[in-house]
Design a protein around this motif. Structure first.
Motif: not given
Length: 118
Positions: A40, A43, A46, A61-65, A67, A87, A89-90
């Motif tokens: 990102r 960043k 990741e 990763s927790d942020s995409v689990k 989805r 989102k 943020e993706d």
């Protein structure tokens, strides 16, 4: 060596979906895992989703689990990333990644841009 060819990035509105694909060639018999990282803006790169190639188990990763979903076409050494409910943020450059058995370094695709507008 492993060569990776990615496709499927683009621009989508928040809540939409995209599907990325990555085809591997070369030393595919030595693949231990295959999957996706992202970087990102501003960043570090990741891990997003990875699949152990022989058994097919996956981690996220927790942020995409819940989805995103990783899948594969084992016969054609291709991995897919289905991204739903995207989102803003993706938004990132998504890179295909291959890890080989042993001590070789990882191999990377050229990256594909995913942009999610709000």
């Amino acid at each position: 060596q492993v060569q990776l060819v990615e496709s499927g990035g683009g621009l989508v509105q928040a809540g939409g979906s995209l599907r990325l694909s990555c085809a591997a060639s070369g030393r595919t018999l030595s693949m231990y895992a295959m999957g996706w990282y992202r970087q990102r803006p501003g960043k570090w790169r990741e891990s997003v989703a990875m699949m152990k190639w022989s058994e097919g188990s996956s981690t996220y990763s927790d942020s995409v689990k819940d989805r995103f979903s990783i899948s594969r076409d084992k016969a054609n050494n291709t991995v897919f990333l289905q991204m739903d409910r995207l989102k803003p943020e993706d938004t990132a450059v998504y890179y295909c990644n291959v890890k080989l058995l042993g001590y070789d370094p990882d191999f990377w695709g050229q990256g594909t841009q995913v942009t999610v507008s709000s």
